[in-house]
Design an enzyme around this catalytic site. Structure first.
Site, PDB file in Angstrom:
ATOM      1  N   ARG A   1     -10.947  23.581  25.195  1.00  0.00           N
ATOM      2  CA  ARG A   1     -12.256  24.085  24.665  1.00  0.00           C
ATOM      3  C   ARG A   1     -11.933  25.578  24.356  1.00  0.00           C
ATOM      4  O   ARG A   1     -12.699  26.560  24.685  1.00  0.00           O
ATOM      5  CB  ARG A   1     -13.241  24.084  25.553  1.00  0.00           C
ATOM      6  CG  ARG A   1     -13.878  22.493  25.792  1.00  0.00           C
ATOM      7  CD  ARG A   1     -14.387  22.045  24.284  1.00  0.00           C
ATOM      8  NE  ARG A   1     -14.713  20.603  24.373  1.00  0.00           N
ATOM      9  CZ  ARG A   1     -13.750  19.638  24.509  1.00  0.00           C
ATOM     10  NH1 ARG A   1     -12.524  19.831  24.200  1.00  0.00           N
ATOM     11  NH2 ARG A   1     -14.259  18.344  24.969  1.00  0.00           N
TER      12      ARG A   1
ATOM     13  N   SER B   1     -22.621  20.099  25.360  1.00  0.00           N
ATOM     14  CA  SER B   1     -22.563  20.441  26.617  1.00  0.00           C
ATOM     15  C   SER B   1     -22.444  21.819  26.879  1.00  0.00           C
ATOM     16  O   SER B   1     -21.947  22.853  26.257  1.00  0.00           O
ATOM     17  CB  SER B   1     -20.981  19.939  26.948  1.00  0.00           C
ATOM     18  OG  SER B   1     -20.798  18.490  26.448  1.00  0.00           O
TER      19      SER B   1
ATOM     20  N   GLU C   1     -20.154  26.815  28.189  1.00  0.00           N
ATOM     21  CA  GLU C   1     -19.334  26.196  26.790  1.00  0.00           C
ATOM     22  C   GLU C   1     -19.561  26.915  25.531  1.00  0.00           C
ATOM     23  O   GLU C   1     -18.793  27.767  24.794  1.00  0.00           O
ATOM     24  CB  GLU C   1     -19.257  24.959  26.540  1.00  0.00           C
ATOM     25  CG  GLU C   1     -18.368  24.508  25.562  1.00  0.00           C
ATOM     26  CD  GLU C   1     -18.237  22.897  25.220  1.00  0.00           C
ATOM     27  OE1 GLU C   1     -17.836  22.255  26.177  1.00  0.00           O
ATOM     28  OE2 GLU C   1     -18.729  22.559  24.131  1.00  0.00           O
TER      29      GLU C   1
HETATM   30  C1  LIG Z   1     -25.408  17.704  20.309  1.00  0.00           C
HETATM   31  C2  LIG Z   1     -24.194  18.653  20.242  1.00  0.00           C
HETATM   32  C3  LIG Z   1     -22.907  17.574  20.650  1.00  0.00           C
HETATM   33  C4  LIG Z   1     -21.745  18.530  20.571  1.00  0.00           C
HETATM   34  N1  LIG Z   1     -20.510  17.552  21.011  1.00  0.00           N
HETATM   35  C5  LIG Z   1     -19.415  18.220  21.092  1.00  0.00           C
HETATM   36  C6  LIG Z   1     -18.324  17.397  21.540  1.00  0.00           C
HETATM   37  O1  LIG Z   1     -18.281  16.286  21.748  1.00  0.00           O
HETATM   38  N2  LIG Z   1     -16.997  18.172  21.659  1.00  0.00           N
HETATM   39  C7  LIG Z   1     -16.871  19.406  21.246  1.00  0.00           C
HETATM   40  O2  LIG Z   1     -15.889  20.094  21.257  1.00  0.00           O
HETATM   41  N3  LIG Z   1     -17.918  20.201  20.885  1.00  0.00           N
HETATM   42  C8  LIG Z   1     -19.196  19.636  20.804  1.00  0.00           C
HETATM   43  N4  LIG Z   1     -20.621  20.325  20.440  1.00  0.00           N
HETATM   44  C9  LIG Z   1     -20.150  21.633  20.146  1.00  0.00           C
HETATM   45  C10 LIG Z   1     -20.058  22.144  18.753  1.00  0.00           C
HETATM   46  O3  LIG Z   1     -20.564  21.276  17.991  1.00  0.00           O
HETATM   47  C11 LIG Z   1     -18.466  22.403  18.307  1.00  0.00           C
HETATM   48  O4  LIG Z   1     -18.126  23.456  19.176  1.00  0.00           O
HETATM   49  C12 LIG Z   1     -18.626  22.791  16.864  1.00  0.00           C
HETATM   50  O5  LIG Z   1     -17.268  23.000  16.460  1.00  0.00           O
HETATM   51  C13 LIG Z   1     -19.457  24.196  16.424  1.00  0.00           C
HETATM   52  O6  LIG Z   1     -19.189  24.314  15.120  1.00  0.00           O
HETATM   53  P1  LIG Z   1     -20.413  25.262  14.338  1.00  0.00           P
HETATM   54  O7  LIG Z   1     -20.212  25.376  13.015  1.00  0.00           O
HETATM   55  O8  LIG Z   1     -21.883  25.010  14.795  1.00  0.00           O
HETATM   56  O9  LIG Z   1     -20.080  26.812  15.154  1.00  0.00           O
HETATM   57  P2  LIG Z   1     -20.877  27.943  15.280  1.00  0.00           P
HETATM   58  O10 LIG Z   1     -21.727  27.673  16.658  1.00  0.00           O
HETATM   59  O11 LIG Z   1     -21.427  28.322  14.067  1.00  0.00           O
HETATM   60  O12 LIG Z   1     -19.734  28.833  15.899  1.00  0.00           O
HETATM   61  C14 LIG Z   1     -18.650  28.596  16.983  1.00  0.00           C
HETATM   62  C15 LIG Z   1     -17.856  29.579  17.065  1.00  0.00           C
HETATM   63  O13 LIG Z   1     -16.988  29.556  15.928  1.00  0.00           O
HETATM   64  C16 LIG Z   1     -16.920  30.611  15.022  1.00  0.00           C
HETATM   65  N5  LIG Z   1     -16.613  30.346  13.922  1.00  0.00           N
HETATM   66  C17 LIG Z   1     -17.472  29.652  12.828  1.00  0.00           C
HETATM   67  N6  LIG Z   1     -17.081  29.423  11.919  1.00  0.00           N
HETATM   68  C18 LIG Z   1     -15.651  30.052  11.921  1.00  0.00           C
HETATM   69  C19 LIG Z   1     -14.967  30.518  10.622  1.00  0.00           C
HETATM   70  N7  LIG Z   1     -14.991  30.260   9.577  1.00  0.00           N
HETATM   71  N8  LIG Z   1     -13.951  31.428  11.193  1.00  0.00           N
HETATM   72  C20 LIG Z   1     -13.896  32.040  12.295  1.00  0.00           C
HETATM   73  N9  LIG Z   1     -14.625  31.499  13.460  1.00  0.00           N
HETATM   74  C21 LIG Z   1     -15.781  30.807  12.792  1.00  0.00           C
HETATM   75  C22 LIG Z   1     -18.012  31.567  15.568  1.00  0.00           C
HETATM   76  O14 LIG Z   1     -18.047  32.779  15.309  1.00  0.00           O
HETATM   77  C23 LIG Z   1     -18.369  31.106  17.025  1.00  0.00           C
HETATM   78  O15 LIG Z   1     -17.465  31.808  17.928  1.00  0.00           O
HETATM   79  C24 LIG Z   1     -21.571  19.835  20.469  1.00  0.00           C
HETATM   80  C25 LIG Z   1     -22.660  20.482  20.247  1.00  0.00           C
HETATM   81  C26 LIG Z   1     -23.908  19.971  19.974  1.00  0.00           C
HETATM   82  C27 LIG Z   1     -25.298  20.631  19.643  1.00  0.00           C
END
Ligand SMILES: Cc1cc2nc3c(=O)[nH]c(=O)nc-3n(C[C@H](O)[C@H](O)[C@H](O)COP(=O)(O)OP(=O)(O)OC[C@H]3O[C@@H](n4cnc5c(N)ncnc54)[C@H](O)[C@@H]3O)c2cc1C
Length: 342
Positions: A166, A241, A337
């Protein structure tokens, strides 16, 4: 010409639905506008923050002096094929699960257990997404990014990204928001998927009487199990999480196991053991309860829910209360997280 929105509410742009407003919000359809976005943020003297779908982000309350950039460049293409390996590139703005589905439909193995994870491809390397025994680290080859410091596009091999449980170099304060990822390349396999060791998945195949699961079977299993364990953030806002599973020295874990024979442990190697943070929280009697307006999901204590329009401050208060109770009972400090921004 950039289309800049001002004072944009951020709660609806996250899956946990909390937080204030961003001074500037810029949505760009392709990476070529990134230099212009950086110049804008510099001129306004505000930090630039890349945002995907906000599924791992908790924005602070109030008016945030930030320039949020959202890169919407969805694409997936085969980069090259070498014997049984296929290299696939995907734009940062692609929905992660659309990418997974695309690979499964073509028989490319390697990310099938990551089915159903919300968010974008561009955010996936940031915390090295993982689930059911797979991590992005196992298939990621390189990322392409705009380097806001050197003001140029760069390709970073996975080794340089330092992906771990993570986390990655992109979370290191020294590199925070320096790189805006524009695409990633994954190395996938044309061979049959490797046997899965994760108990829930094995149980699923046993009950379904599936001996040699296909990629599509694995996706079905993962999506079914996820639905049972995680609330749908469209109806119950949450960030998945909320705490990482703590990794502790093996001797310490063994001692805890003597005291709590039912403790959920995942041995990593001869020296380290991962503990199920959800189990620790559950043992504090918190599952299904509320701390202020913030819920602790009744089916999975690792998930904090926000059905009552809690603020970021409310969520942090709930987090701190959980941290304190787990610390007092087990002497273990949990780590949050999702990222708090602002
Ligand atoms: C219901 C649910 C279930 C989930 N299950 C899991 C799981 O099983 N495993 C897991 O690992 N995670 C899980 N997550 C967490 C999440 O889905 C992941 O971390 C996902 O990769 C976040 O993507 P996002 O586009 O929403 O990121 P955001 O929340 O928009 O951003 C997260 C981070 O990434 C950065 N970021 C975003 N885009 C870019 C870019 N283009 N360049 C540089 N930095 C960037 C942001 O600045 C921030 O620091 C879950 C979340 C939810 C709500």
């Amino acid at each position: 010409m950039l289309e800049v929105q001002e004072q944009v509410p951020l709660a609806p742009r996250t899956t946990i639905h909390a937080g204030g407003t961003a001074h500037y919000f810029i949505h760009i359809p392709n990476e070529t506008q990134l230099p212009e976005v950086c110049a804008f943020a510099r001129e306004k003297k505000v930090p630039l923050h890349p945002l995907g779908d906000g599924s791992n982000t908790l924005f602070a309350d109030g008016s945030l002096e930030l320039c949020i950039v959202k890169l919407a460049n969805p694409f997936i293409r085969v980069w090259s094929v070498e014997q049984n390996l296929v290299y696939v590139e995907s734009g940062a703005g692609t929905e992660w699960d659309a990418f997974v589905l695309w690979t499964i439909q073509r028989g490319y193995a390697g990310v099938e257990c990551l089915s159903g994870i919300p968010g974008t491809v561009g955010a996936a390397p940031i915390q090295n997404i993982g689930a059911y025994g797979q991590e992005l680290k196992q298939t990621l080859v390189q990322v392409r990014a705009y380097d806001t410091k050197l003001e140029t596009y760069v390709s970073l091999p996975v080794k340089q990204c330092e992906l771990d449980y993570r986390t990655s170099i992109f979370k290191d304060p020294a590199y925070k928001n320096r790189y805006i990822l524009t695409s990633i390349v994954c190395r996938l396999s044309l061979r049959a998927p490797t046997p899965l060791t994760y108990t829930d998945i094995q149980n699923y195949f046993q009950t379904q009487n599936i001996q040699q699961p296909s990629l599509a079977n694995i996706r079905d299993a993962v999506l079914t199990i996820r639905t049972q364990k995680l609330p749908d953030y469209h109806s119950i806002p949450n960030a998945g999480s909320f705490f990482k599973n703590p990794i502790i020295p093996k001797e310490r874990a063994d001692a805890l196991q003597k005291q709590y024979p039912n403790i959920k442990l995942f041995p990593i190697d001869n020296t380290q053991t991962k503990l199920a943070a959800g189990w620790l929280i559950d043992q504090c009697g918190l599952k299904g309860s509320y701390i202020g307006p913030v819920g602790i999901y009744e089916k999975n204590a690792l998930v904090l829910t926000n059905a009552n329009m809690a603020s970021c401050a409310d969520i942090i208060q709930a987090r701190d209360s959980i941290l304190k109770q787990v610390q007092e009972k087990f002497g273990i400090t949990l780590e949050m997280e999702p990222e708090i921004v602002g």
